[in-house]
Design a protein around this motif. Sequence first.
Motif, PDB file in Angstrom:
ATOM      1  N   ASP A  74      -2.130  -1.565  -4.421  1.00 48.74           N
ATOM      2  CA  ASP A  74      -2.349  -0.167  -4.058  1.00 48.74           C
ATOM      3  C   ASP A  74      -1.023   0.610  -4.085  1.00 48.74           C
ATOM      4  OD1 ASP A  74      -5.005  -0.757  -3.882  1.00 48.74           O
ATOM      5  OD2 ASP A  74      -5.237  -0.250  -1.761  1.00 48.74           O
ATOM      6  N   HIS A 114      -3.534  -4.163   2.201  1.00 49.68           N
ATOM      7  CA  HIS A 114      -4.872  -3.568   2.194  1.00 49.68           C
ATOM      8  C   HIS A 114      -5.284  -2.895   3.498  1.00 49.68           C
ATOM      9  CE1 HIS A 114      -8.890  -2.737   0.856  1.00 49.68           C
ATOM     10  NE2 HIS A 114      -9.449  -3.571   1.699  1.00 49.68           N
ATOM     11  N   ASP A 123       0.809  -1.226   0.000  1.00 49.36           N
ATOM     12  CA  ASP A 123       0.000   0.000   0.000  1.00 49.36           C
ATOM     13  C   ASP A 123       0.847   1.283   0.000  1.00 49.36           C
ATOM     14  OD1 ASP A 123      -3.021  -1.078   0.750  1.00 49.36           O
ATOM     15  OD2 ASP A 123      -1.436  -2.308   1.595  1.00 49.36           O
ATOM     16  N   ASN A 168      -6.974  -2.884  -4.813  1.00 44.68           N
ATOM     17  CA  ASN A 168      -8.312  -2.417  -5.209  1.00 44.68           C
ATOM     18  C   ASN A 168      -8.306  -0.960  -5.655  1.00 44.68           C
ATOM     19  OD1 ASN A 168      -7.716  -1.975  -2.411  1.00 44.68           O
ATOM     20  ND2 ASN A 168      -9.813  -1.273  -2.119  1.00 44.68           N
ATOM     21  N   HIS A 169      -7.158  -0.253  -5.502  1.00 41.17           N
ATOM     22  CA  HIS A 169      -7.127   1.172  -5.878  1.00 41.17           C
ATOM     23  C   HIS A 169      -6.176   1.504  -7.020  1.00 41.17           C
ATOM     24  CE1 HIS A 169      -9.796   2.691  -2.890  1.00 41.17           C
ATOM     25  NE2 HIS A 169      -9.066   2.274  -1.873  1.00 41.17           N
ATOM     26  N   HIS A 178      -3.552  -8.769  -2.736  1.00 39.52           N
ATOM     27  CA  HIS A 178      -3.849  -7.569  -1.948  1.00 39.52           C
ATOM     28  C   HIS A 178      -4.838  -7.798  -0.790  1.00 39.52           C
ATOM     29  CE1 HIS A 178      -4.023  -3.328  -1.152  1.00 39.52           C
ATOM     30  NE2 HIS A 178      -5.335  -3.328  -1.290  1.00 39.52           N
TER      31      HIS A 178
HETATM   32 FE   LIG Z   1      -6.503  -1.635  -0.600  1.00 41.14          FE
END
Ligand SMILES: [Fe+2]
Length: 350
Positions: free
Chosen positions: A108, A293, A72, A139-140, A237
Amino acid sequence: MAKKKKVGIILLSSFLTLALVCFLAVYFLFLHHYRGSQIDNPWREEDDFSISSIATVEKREGEPFVILNLADVQLCDLEDLFHLNKTKEKITDLLERAHPDLITLTGDQTWSNENLISLKSLLYWLDSFEIPYAPVFGNHDCGNEKDSAVLSRAACCDLYEAGKYSLFDRGPSNLGSLGNYVVNVTENGKIVKTLYFLDSGEEERISDEQISWMKWHAEGVKATQGGEAVAGICFFHLPLPEYREAYLRYLAGDASVEALGEVYVTYSLSGSEQNGFFEAAKEVGVTDIVCGHQHGNCFTLKYDGVRLTFSLKTGKLGGTYESEEFALDGATCISFDGDSTKIEPIFSEK
Ligand SMILES: [Fe+2]
């Protein structure tokens, strides 16, 4: 009068040129959506397995193979431009302390719709260390909604694949996501570990197709090693539901769950829904799973024979995570040699 007019025209044309350059820069850096290469490369269970198509990293004999996982990093073009150097300073320090053979990034790496400058800058900079690196998507990485970013998933794949020391491969086009690939660690030509890099999607589950593809790989590798299964590590992730289960059992004093080092849980343990991924991973010889995450969490819990690692968040914390309660910042070091594996967080000192 004519001279004044001439100066006026020069000033006006200079202003219009500057305005056009600014508009084009803003448009191509922050507004345009790059679709990337659309490559149709489906995988089928009946495909022939080729070991030569898998990237390898060589382990030195008698020395531990060291992986430094960055989790991240979360760069953003607009908001984090001024934090970029600080983040790089922190990562440089972590790399100097860990001396990794491989850098992994569990998603991320960027976190907003404006991801072009930050991703290019990150990759260009990572290449300067001349250490192989292997990222997965979080997820980003492709924006705050599915592929809403300046760089789509395919466009990010183009950049990740172009990195000089990058081992990233977009993988098959029919697994429900991109960025699924495998790296083998070899020692004197023998495969000693298979690293599975998977895209865990956006609040979704790892697909049945990804599971079948992972099993196909494990079987293929096993066949090349005289029928001997090779131990594996998965990097993705989103944490599995088993992370939550392991932590709750650990809290309840269940002796079957073993903590390796300190356990930090300062944030929700909700993970993705799953469809038997954990069981499938165990079946193919996976001994370790490394996720990111949830920034306030960091632990390694051995659960049902598998070490489940929440990697330490790397770089700028931001928002809630700046508070002392949540402030975990660094990277996670995973090293192995023979049957021995060591996993420890390295906290940032910068
Ligand atoms: Fe995330």
